[in-house]
Motif scaffolding. Structure first.
Motif, PDB file in Angstrom:
ATOM      1  N   THR A  85      35.740  45.475  67.201  1.00 38.19           N
ATOM      2  CA  THR A  85      34.995  46.127  67.948  1.00 38.19           C
ATOM      3  C   THR A  85      35.624  46.562  69.170  1.00 38.19           C
ATOM      4  OG1 THR A  85      34.183  44.037  69.006  1.00 38.19           O
ATOM      5  CG2 THR A  85      32.600  45.041  67.256  1.00 38.19           C
ATOM      6  N   THR A  86      37.069  46.010  69.443  1.00 41.34           N
ATOM      7  CA  THR A  86      37.734  46.582  70.475  1.00 41.34           C
ATOM      8  C   THR A  86      37.809  48.131  70.421  1.00 41.34           C
ATOM      9  OG1 THR A  86      39.201  44.324  70.390  1.00 41.34           O
ATOM     10  CG2 THR A  86      40.067  46.110  71.491  1.00 41.34           C
ATOM     11  N   ARG A  87      37.616  48.577  71.729  1.00 38.49           N
ATOM     12  CA  ARG A  87      38.073  50.053  71.788  1.00 38.49           C
ATOM     13  C   ARG A  87      39.165  50.402  71.854  1.00 38.49           C
ATOM     14  NH1 ARG A  87      34.674  51.610  77.218  1.00 38.49           N
ATOM     15  NH2 ARG A  87      35.434  49.561  77.820  1.00 38.49           N
ATOM     16  N   VAL A  88      39.809  51.507  71.353  1.00 41.57           N
ATOM     17  CA  VAL A  88      41.321  51.761  71.387  1.00 41.57           C
ATOM     18  C   VAL A  88      41.320  53.172  71.874  1.00 41.57           C
ATOM     19  CG1 VAL A  88      43.102  52.305  70.068  1.00 41.57           C
ATOM     20  CG2 VAL A  88      41.785  50.531  69.526  1.00 41.57           C
ATOM     21  N   PHE A  89      42.045  53.502  72.892  1.00 42.07           N
ATOM     22  CA  PHE A  89      42.095  54.567  73.669  1.00 42.07           C
ATOM     23  C   PHE A  89      43.670  55.117  73.256  1.00 42.07           C
ATOM     24  CE2 PHE A  89      38.599  52.931  75.905  1.00 42.07           C
ATOM     25  CZ  PHE A  89      37.709  54.026  75.967  1.00 42.07           C
ATOM     26  N   VAL A  90      43.741  56.182  72.707  1.00 43.31           N
ATOM     27  CA  VAL A  90      45.123  56.757  72.388  1.00 43.31           C
ATOM     28  C   VAL A  90      45.627  57.564  73.351  1.00 43.31           C
ATOM     29  CG1 VAL A  90      44.669  56.479  69.803  1.00 43.31           C
ATOM     30  CG2 VAL A  90      44.401  58.724  71.137  1.00 43.31           C
ATOM     31  N   CYS A  91      46.944  57.878  73.531  1.00 44.60           N
ATOM     32  CA  CYS A  91      47.481  58.650  74.489  1.00 44.60           C
ATOM     33  C   CYS A  91      48.106  59.865  74.144  1.00 44.60           C
ATOM     34  CB  CYS A  91      48.446  57.706  75.203  1.00 44.60           C
ATOM     35  SG  CYS A  91      47.915  56.448  76.112  1.00 44.60           S
ATOM     36  N   HIS A  92      47.723  60.243  72.669  1.00 45.39           N
ATOM     37  CA  HIS A  92      48.027  61.604  72.346  1.00 45.39           C
ATOM     38  C   HIS A  92      47.365  62.006  71.099  1.00 45.39           C
ATOM     39  CE1 HIS A  92      51.769  62.811  74.659  1.00 45.39           C
ATOM     40  NE2 HIS A  92      52.228  61.392  74.259  1.00 45.39           N
ATOM     41  N   ASP A  93      46.863  63.298  71.211  1.00 42.61           N
ATOM     42  CA  ASP A  93      46.348  63.830  69.979  1.00 42.61           C
ATOM     43  C   ASP A  93      46.571  65.150  69.678  1.00 42.61           C
ATOM     44  OD1 ASP A  93      44.254  63.061  67.805  1.00 42.61           O
ATOM     45  OD2 ASP A  93      43.031  64.590  68.922  1.00 42.61           O
ATOM     46  N   TYR A  94      46.607  65.414  68.574  1.00 39.66           N
ATOM     47  CA  TYR A  94      47.194  67.055  68.223  1.00 39.66           C
ATOM     48  C   TYR A  94      46.006  67.798  67.317  1.00 39.66           C
ATOM     49  CZ  TYR A  94      51.325  64.882  70.006  1.00 39.66           C
ATOM     50  OH  TYR A  94      52.206  64.146  70.845  1.00 39.66           O
ATOM     51  N   SER A  95      44.927  67.335  67.170  1.00 40.06           N
ATOM     52  CA  SER A  95      43.817  68.021  66.758  1.00 40.06           C
ATOM     53  C   SER A  95      44.160  68.636  65.260  1.00 40.06           C
ATOM     54  CB  SER A  95      43.250  69.277  67.714  1.00 40.06           C
ATOM     55  OG  SER A  95      42.929  68.630  68.911  1.00 40.06           O
ATOM     56  N   PRO A  96      44.509  67.501  64.318  1.00 34.85           N
ATOM     57  CA  PRO A  96      44.683  67.931  63.206  1.00 34.85           C
ATOM     58  C   PRO A  96      43.588  68.458  62.392  1.00 34.85           C
ATOM     59  CG  PRO A  96      44.518  65.564  63.216  1.00 34.85           C
ATOM     60  CD  PRO A  96      44.661  66.034  64.552  1.00 34.85           C
ATOM     61  N   GLY A  98      42.199  71.347  62.687  1.00 38.02           N
ATOM     62  CA  GLY A  98      41.368  72.079  63.771  1.00 38.02           C
ATOM     63  C   GLY A  98      40.182  71.414  64.290  1.00 38.02           C
ATOM     64  N   ARG A  99      40.261  70.068  64.133  1.00 40.12           N
ATOM     65  CA  ARG A  99      39.127  69.263  64.787  1.00 40.12           C
ATOM     66  C   ARG A  99      39.113  69.416  66.186  1.00 40.12           C
ATOM     67  NH1 ARG A  99      41.174  64.931  66.816  1.00 40.12           N
ATOM     68  NH2 ARG A  99      42.380  63.331  65.452  1.00 40.12           N
ATOM     69  N   GLU A 100      38.334  68.942  67.304  1.00 41.85           N
ATOM     70  CA  GLU A 100      38.272  68.557  68.512  1.00 41.85           C
ATOM     71  C   GLU A 100      39.175  67.375  69.020  1.00 41.85           C
ATOM     72  OE1 GLU A 100      34.687  68.646  70.654  1.00 41.85           O
ATOM     73  OE2 GLU A 100      34.067  70.714  69.782  1.00 41.85           O
ATOM     74  N   ALA A 101      40.006  67.827  69.849  1.00 45.05           N
ATOM     75  CA  ALA A 101      40.823  66.584  70.344  1.00 45.05           C
ATOM     76  C   ALA A 101      40.076  65.213  70.766  1.00 45.05           C
ATOM     77  CB  ALA A 101      41.643  67.230  71.698  1.00 45.05           C
ATOM     78  N   ALA A 102      40.367  64.183  70.382  1.00 42.09           N
ATOM     79  CA  ALA A 102      39.682  63.043  70.682  1.00 42.09           C
ATOM     80  C   ALA A 102      40.852  61.900  71.034  1.00 42.09           C
ATOM     81  CB  ALA A 102      39.021  62.640  69.460  1.00 42.09           C
ATOM     82  N   CYS A 103      39.988  61.050  71.682  1.00 41.06           N
ATOM     83  CA  CYS A 103      41.039  59.795  72.164  1.00 41.06           C
ATOM     84  C   CYS A 103      40.505  58.313  71.684  1.00 41.06           C
ATOM     85  CB  CYS A 103      41.282  60.052  73.490  1.00 41.06           C
ATOM     86  SG  CYS A 103      39.876  59.819  74.470  1.00 41.06           S
ATOM     87  N   GLU A 104      39.205  58.112  71.346  1.00 40.16           N
ATOM     88  CA  GLU A 104      38.638  56.710  71.523  1.00 40.16           C
ATOM     89  C   GLU A 104      38.432  56.556  70.028  1.00 40.16           C
ATOM     90  OE1 GLU A 104      35.173  54.110  73.105  1.00 40.16           O
ATOM     91  OE2 GLU A 104      35.389  56.058  73.931  1.00 40.16           O
ATOM     92  N   THR A 105      38.679  55.370  69.441  1.00 35.03           N
ATOM     93  CA  THR A 105      38.396  54.643  68.212  1.00 35.03           C
ATOM     94  C   THR A 105      38.084  53.294  68.442  1.00 35.03           C
ATOM     95  OG1 THR A 105      39.059  54.515  65.781  1.00 35.03           O
ATOM     96  CG2 THR A 105      40.783  54.819  67.523  1.00 35.03           C
ATOM     97  N   THR A 106      38.509  52.737  67.280  1.00 35.14           N
ATOM     98  CA  THR A 106      38.216  51.109  67.391  1.00 35.14           C
ATOM     99  C   THR A 106      39.224  50.257  66.730  1.00 35.14           C
ATOM    100  OG1 THR A 106      36.548  50.956  65.503  1.00 35.14           O
ATOM    101  CG2 THR A 106      35.727  51.069  67.653  1.00 35.14           C
ATOM    102  N   ILE A 107      39.537  49.188  66.811  1.00 36.87           N
ATOM    103  CA  ILE A 107      40.334  48.429  65.885  1.00 36.87           C
ATOM    104  C   ILE A 107      40.083  48.383  64.364  1.00 36.87           C
ATOM    105  CG2 ILE A 107      41.188  46.036  65.450  1.00 36.87           C
ATOM    106  CD1 ILE A 107      43.002  47.492  67.509  1.00 36.87           C
ATOM    107  N   GLY A 108      38.624  48.204  64.213  1.00 38.78           N
ATOM    108  CA  GLY A 108      38.213  48.278  62.924  1.00 38.78           C
ATOM    109  C   GLY A 108      38.430  49.592  62.234  1.00 38.78           C
ATOM    110  N   ALA A 109      38.062  50.710  63.005  1.00 35.90           N
ATOM    111  CA  ALA A 109      38.396  51.908  62.136  1.00 35.90           C
ATOM    112  C   ALA A 109      39.951  52.311  61.841  1.00 35.90           C
ATOM    113  CB  ALA A 109      37.848  53.100  63.201  1.00 35.90           C
TER     114      ALA A 109
END
Length: 287
Positions: free
Chosen positions: A198-209, A211-222
């Motif tokens: 359940t740990t929230r993971v905040f990435v520091c780069h995203d290049y919108s592969p 064509g999706r919208e840029a995102a920065c938050e996921t989880t360890i489980g994901a």
């Protein structure tokens, strides 16, 4: 109490900067701020960092830390500019920065004016060092593999992983820089994967592969289930083989020569020359 996180995307470089807030005390840390740089004109500006400044002031926050996850090779840091905006805030990075400085000093012809002892930063974190944002405790996790100086910051249930992990559909960081190593990055990420799912993971780069919208938050489980490069069941051998093959196809980051000269200085621009102009160096036939 969980940290509040406000995230700001810089589409020009694909960078995410984060403001980490202690809800109880309104103390805050800013992570990986961007100094805008136009490569064609070599002009700097503060639109991206200005958004962080506006957010802090609008929400009555007290900035204690300006945190860098490593000396980025794809954008210039605005840490020193923000330090002037927030007196008392400390610019901090992992102590591996000294190794990165030593590696690149000959490339840029750095002399005594750019020491390789990390003294450009207010604080160098040791591995597993603990620090405070207001009443919240943060933990520094050494995260080598992408670079020698990479660190991640765990604040409550939030992991700020730097360039080790991207969003699950984008995989993991490259490992073809000096002092980088795919097997080392694999082991770094395995340590992350020991955290609760359940740990929230905040990435520091995203290049919108795709064509999706840029995102920065996921989880360890994901990440363990879905990371396209390194799932929870991926072996070290398979990961290293994939990473080396992929790295062999990647171009150099567009701003590596400009950004490193600033970021190795803790986000400070070079001192003005006799004519009052600041100059960056472009080493020919070195990279």
């Amino acid at each position: 109490m969980a940290a509040e996180v406000a995230s700001f995307h810089d589409p020009a470089t694909g960078t995410w900067s984060h403001v980490i807030v202690d809800p109880a005390t309104r103390a805050a840390a800013i992570l990986d701020p961007v100094l805008d740089f136009d490569a064609k004109s070599a002009r700097t500006s503060h639109d991206s960092a200005g958004k962080l400044l506006e957010y802090v002031r609008a929400n009555g926050l007290r900035v204690q830390w300006l945190l860098e996850t490593h000396a980025h090779a794809d954008h210039l840091s605005a840490a020193q500019w923000l330090r002037e905006c927030f007196p008392g805030a400390q610019v901090a990075i992992g102590n591996g920065i000294r190794q990165t400085q030593r590696s690149f000093a000959p490339v840029f012809g750095f002399g005594d004016d750019v020491p390789s002892d990390g003294s450009q930063f207010d604080h160098l974190f040791d591995a597993d060092e603990r620090f405070s944002i207001g009443d919240m405790e943060g933990l520094v996790i050494a995260a080598p593999g992408h670079t020698a100086d990479c660190v991640a910051y765990l604040v409550g249930d939030a992991l700020f992983c730097g360039d080790t992990l991207f969003m699950p559909d984008s995989g993991t960081a490259r490992t073809d820089f000096p002092n980088a190593d795919a097997a080392t990055l694999y082991r770094t990420i395995q340590r992350f994967y020991t955290l609760p799912d359940t740990t929230r993971v905040f990435v520091c780069h995203d290049y919108s592969p795709n064509g999706r919208e840029a995102a920065c938050e996921t989880t360890i489980g994901a990440q363990k289930r879905e990371n396209t490069h390194l799932r929870g069941d991926t072996t070290e051998g398979d990961y290293v083989a994939m990473r080396k093959a992929r790295d062999a196809t990647l171009p150099m980051p567009a701003l590596i020569l400009q950004s490193l000269q600033v970021n190795l200085r803790g986000g400070a621009l070079p001192a003005p020359a006799a004519d009052g102009t600041r100059y960056l160096r472009i080493p020919l036939d070195r990279i």
